[in-house]
Design a protein around this motif. Sequence first.
Motif, PDB file in Angstrom:
ATOM      1  N   PRO A  43       0.757  -1.400  -0.055  1.00 18.77           N
ATOM      2  CA  PRO A  43      -0.077   0.050   0.130  1.00 18.77           C
ATOM      3  C   PRO A  43       1.093   1.188  -0.086  1.00 18.77           C
ATOM      4  O   PRO A  43       2.000   1.313   0.579  1.00 18.77           O
ATOM      5  CB  PRO A  43      -0.724  -0.221   1.188  1.00 18.77           C
ATOM      6  N   LEU A  44       0.417   2.474  -0.572  1.00 20.61           N
ATOM      7  CA  LEU A  44       1.211   3.451  -0.757  1.00 20.61           C
ATOM      8  C   LEU A  44       1.223   4.116   0.613  1.00 20.61           C
ATOM      9  O   LEU A  44       2.214   4.883   0.978  1.00 20.61           O
ATOM     10  CB  LEU A  44       0.271   4.610  -1.789  1.00 20.61           C
ATOM     11  N   ALA A  45       0.250   3.993   1.442  1.00 20.03           N
ATOM     12  CA  ALA A  45       0.337   4.522   2.651  1.00 20.03           C
ATOM     13  C   ALA A  45       1.174   4.084   3.559  1.00 20.03           C
ATOM     14  O   ALA A  45       1.640   4.746   4.409  1.00 20.03           O
ATOM     15  CB  ALA A  45      -1.173   4.224   3.570  1.00 20.03           C
TER      16      ALA A  45
ATOM     17  N   GLU B 288       0.202  -6.389   5.721  1.00 22.73           N
ATOM     18  CA  GLU B 288       0.574  -5.318   4.638  1.00 22.73           C
ATOM     19  C   GLU B 288       1.210  -4.247   5.360  1.00 22.73           C
ATOM     20  O   GLU B 288       2.385  -3.879   4.396  1.00 22.73           O
ATOM     21  CB  GLU B 288      -0.491  -4.948   3.862  1.00 22.73           C
ATOM     22  N   GLU B 289       0.586  -3.864   6.427  1.00 20.42           N
ATOM     23  CA  GLU B 289       1.860  -2.775   7.047  1.00 20.42           C
ATOM     24  C   GLU B 289       2.901  -3.205   7.382  1.00 20.42           C
ATOM     25  O   GLU B 289       3.912  -2.602   7.303  1.00 20.42           O
ATOM     26  CB  GLU B 289       0.692  -2.092   8.275  1.00 20.42           C
ATOM     27  N   LEU B 290       2.980  -4.588   8.303  1.00 19.62           N
ATOM     28  CA  LEU B 290       4.316  -5.176   8.686  1.00 19.62           C
ATOM     29  C   LEU B 290       5.295  -5.201   7.492  1.00 19.62           C
ATOM     30  O   LEU B 290       6.416  -4.770   7.393  1.00 19.62           O
ATOM     31  CB  LEU B 290       3.689  -6.317   9.138  1.00 19.62           C
ATOM     32  N   TYR B 291       4.931  -5.813   6.337  1.00 16.96           N
ATOM     33  CA  TYR B 291       5.876  -6.220   5.385  1.00 16.96           C
ATOM     34  C   TYR B 291       6.303  -4.977   4.529  1.00 16.96           C
ATOM     35  O   TYR B 291       7.301  -4.732   4.013  1.00 16.96           O
ATOM     36  CB  TYR B 291       5.579  -7.254   4.359  1.00 16.96           C
ATOM     37  N   THR B 292       5.217  -4.102   4.498  1.00 19.84           N
ATOM     38  CA  THR B 292       5.711  -2.914   3.348  1.00 19.84           C
ATOM     39  C   THR B 292       6.513  -1.799   4.079  1.00 19.84           C
ATOM     40  O   THR B 292       7.580  -1.578   3.593  1.00 19.84           O
ATOM     41  CB  THR B 292       4.365  -2.264   2.837  1.00 19.84           C
ATOM     42  N   ALA B 293       6.082  -1.491   5.561  1.00 16.85           N
ATOM     43  CA  ALA B 293       6.844  -0.669   6.183  1.00 16.85           C
ATOM     44  C   ALA B 293       8.226  -0.938   6.470  1.00 16.85           C
ATOM     45  O   ALA B 293       9.143  -0.282   6.582  1.00 16.85           O
ATOM     46  CB  ALA B 293       6.072  -0.283   7.394  1.00 16.85           C
TER      47      ALA B 293
END
Length: 423
Positions: free
Chosen positions: A79-81, A133-138
């Motif tokens: 996610p872009l966020a 998604e927050e975990l792996y992206t960030a």
Amino acid sequence: MTDTALNTPVSSAAPDTRAFDDRWADAPAPTTPERWLERAREVSDILIVDAVDRDRANLAPQAEVRLLKAAGLVTLLGPLAHGGGGQSWETAYQVIRVVARGDGSIGQLLGYHYLWAWAARLVATDEQILAVEELYTANNFLFGGAVNPRDSDLTVTEDGDELVFSGRKSFSTGGQVADLTVLEGVLNGTDTHIFAIVPTDQPGIVFGDDWDNLGQRLTESGSVEIRDVRVPWAAAAGFVEKVFQPLIYNTLNVPAIQLVFTNFYLGITQGAIETASAYTRTSTRAWPYGGDNKERATDEWYLLEGYGQLQSKLWADEAIADRAGAEISLVLHAPREELTERRRGEIAVLIAAAKLRAIEDGLETTSKIYELTGARASANSVGLDIFWRNLRTHSLHDPAAYKKREVGQYVLLNEVPKPSWYT
């Protein structure tokens, strides 16, 4: 897949100084598919320079994974966020192909990562999806998976509010270079399959360091033992109060990864054509005994015809793969409840056809290039064998004959394949 289950610290790979570390530090992140493909091409150009040497060294691809992370490719679908690329699967498939053109092993690692990074969307609850998604992206984490269906399932036992995974898998692509590992097992005493995402760096995940195959040597695809790895029941993907919530969308993992295969096969084939044609331009000698003698090899009619045939087939294969990528991307990004069995099956058939063409034309190409480069190109120092070895190795993943049957059943009987671990 809750915060409790997933926010365990995951150690990073040991640093290995390379010139690309800061290559994109001051560059803006790509924002369009075209820019992302340009970024992938930059990565591919770096990889192809020493692909043969790295293949022969057969070391864990720590530096190569760092390259993927530095380029932003690991979070392409994120996610872009949270700092991800926010791109579609249609773009991801093409990125896999471009990276595999430089190194088939790294193209496979990236493709498998995309599939496992999407595993939460395939089977998890909305809350779990957001956490993963927050975990792996960030954190720019890479996924691996211990889910080989031909082995016995991992055993999952209940211990209060926890689940305990145990067992062994012959293949676990990503291995110790992955930050997160997807586990799959069967709850003891039932036929209930459970997926969970866990940190890779923990005592209960023990890799065999036994991947030494003919090709795709840098994929970290060796065996793994899972020794009493614990996760909270809340981390069981898609379960609500210990009951799984099924959707047809859950079964898209197989066609999605079969198209991952197709695209890194195509990338390997493109790498073979580009490498061989460069050799022909610089090193192949014209044949002086044919009665139609040419001064340069590049004037030889049979070489021009040969490269023309191979490239024409590859362009056709890419066209069907791109069509399949566009179609599955639409359903992967659509509301999960909308997918029907028929639509899922039609996409699976199209992907089967694309995979068949990529395998058969790719194997022809990676062998035929020797006829177009000449006897001296068989020297180990040239390294053209890497393309055939890579494609031959992974194309044995599941029998192509069954893919032919799936397409044939659709054509003759208007039947679509029923979801399984391989269809």
